[in-house]
Scaffold this motif. Structure first.
Motif, PDB file in Angstrom:
ATOM      1  N   HIS A 203     -74.214  -3.561  17.012  1.00 28.58           N
ATOM      2  CA  HIS A 203     -74.257  -2.236  16.388  1.00 28.58           C
ATOM      3  C   HIS A 203     -74.222  -2.309  14.869  1.00 28.58           C
ATOM      4  CE1 HIS A 203     -72.332  -1.251  20.433  1.00 28.58           C
ATOM      5  NE2 HIS A 203     -73.527  -0.703  20.472  1.00 28.58           N
TER       6      HIS A 203
ATOM      7  N   PRO B 246     -69.027   0.858  13.333  1.00 27.32           N
ATOM      8  CA  PRO B 246     -68.184   1.573  14.284  1.00 27.32           C
ATOM      9  C   PRO B 246     -66.748   1.071  14.354  1.00 27.32           C
ATOM     10  CG  PRO B 246     -69.782   0.192  15.420  1.00 27.32           C
ATOM     11  CD  PRO B 246     -70.154   0.171  13.978  1.00 27.32           C
TER      12      PRO B 246
ATOM     13  N   ALA C 152     -72.100  -3.658  12.551  1.00 27.00           N
ATOM     14  CA  ALA C 152     -70.896  -3.644  11.709  1.00 27.00           C
ATOM     15  C   ALA C 152     -70.962  -4.771  10.683  1.00 27.00           C
ATOM     16  CB  ALA C 152     -69.641  -3.794  12.575  1.00 27.00           C
TER      17      ALA C 152
ATOM     18  N   CYS D   4     -66.610  -9.428  18.330  1.00 30.68           N
ATOM     19  CA  CYS D   4     -66.623  -8.215  17.529  1.00 30.68           C
ATOM     20  C   CYS D   4     -65.450  -7.329  17.949  1.00 30.68           C
ATOM     21  CB  CYS D   4     -67.938  -7.466  17.721  1.00 30.68           C
ATOM     22  SG  CYS D   4     -68.001  -5.950  16.719  1.00 30.68           S
TER      23      CYS D   4
ATOM     24  N   CYS E 227     -72.509  -7.868  12.782  1.00 30.74           N
ATOM     25  CA  CYS E 227     -72.581  -7.871  14.245  1.00 30.74           C
ATOM     26  C   CYS E 227     -73.991  -7.468  14.660  1.00 30.74           C
ATOM     27  CB  CYS E 227     -71.558  -6.905  14.833  1.00 30.74           C
ATOM     28  SG  CYS E 227     -71.627  -6.841  16.636  1.00 30.74           S
TER      29      CYS E 227
ATOM     30  N   VAL F 290     -67.901  -8.209  22.226  1.00 35.29           N
ATOM     31  CA  VAL F 290     -69.038  -9.092  22.461  1.00 35.29           C
ATOM     32  C   VAL F 290     -69.122 -10.144  21.350  1.00 35.29           C
ATOM     33  CG1 VAL F 290     -70.376  -7.319  23.651  1.00 35.29           C
ATOM     34  CG2 VAL F 290     -70.650  -7.625  21.177  1.00 35.29           C
TER      35      VAL F 290
HETATM   36  S1  FES Z   1     -70.287  -4.516  19.234  1.00 32.28           S
HETATM   37 FE1  FES Z   1     -70.165  -5.123  17.156  1.00 32.28          FE
HETATM   38  S2  FES Z   1     -70.483  -3.289  16.063  1.00 32.28           S
HETATM   39 FE2  FES Z   1     -70.538  -2.670  18.136  1.00 32.28          FE
END
Ligand code: FES
Length: 112
Positions: free
Chosen positions: A74, A89, A76, A47, A71, A52
């Protein structure tokens, strides 16, 4: 740059994604390949927000509608066709795509 075979194209069902780890001169490379109606796309499994891996379940990369790559950390959302982040983000950033070709039913990706 070199091409490396990854898997048989028919091992990834239409509408599905699959993750792989391949060995490169720089060490293991985590990637995933998505089959959207016979169009295959390969991306590094990283990401752009924090670096990660995108998935937390094996080979689960798509959102609930199978419209975007999502993702799991968070949330995305990335376009399947080019990895561009449309929401989240890291909006405006992109996944790292890997050149892909299919020869005699085998998927190859180009490694830097
Ligand atoms: S680690 Fe993928 S959106 Fe934050």
């Amino acid at each position: 740059m070199s091409w490396q075979s990854v898997t048989r194209a028919d091992s990834i069902a239409a509408g599905a994604a699959k993750e792989f780890t391949i060995e490169t001169a720089q060490g293991p490379l985590e990637l995933f390949i998505i089959n959207t109606n016979g169009q295959f796309h390969a991306y590094k499994n990283r990401c752009p927000h924090t670096g990660v891996t995108l998935n937390w379940l094996p080979s689960q990369f798509l959102d609930i509608d199978n419209r975007y790559i999502q993702c799991s950390t968070h949330g995305a959302l990335f376009r399947i066709q080019d990895g561009y982040c449309v929401r989240g983000p890291c909006a405006g950033a992109s996944l790292t795509s890997l050149p892909l070709k299919i020869e005699h039913g085998t998927i190859w990706v180009e490694i830097a």
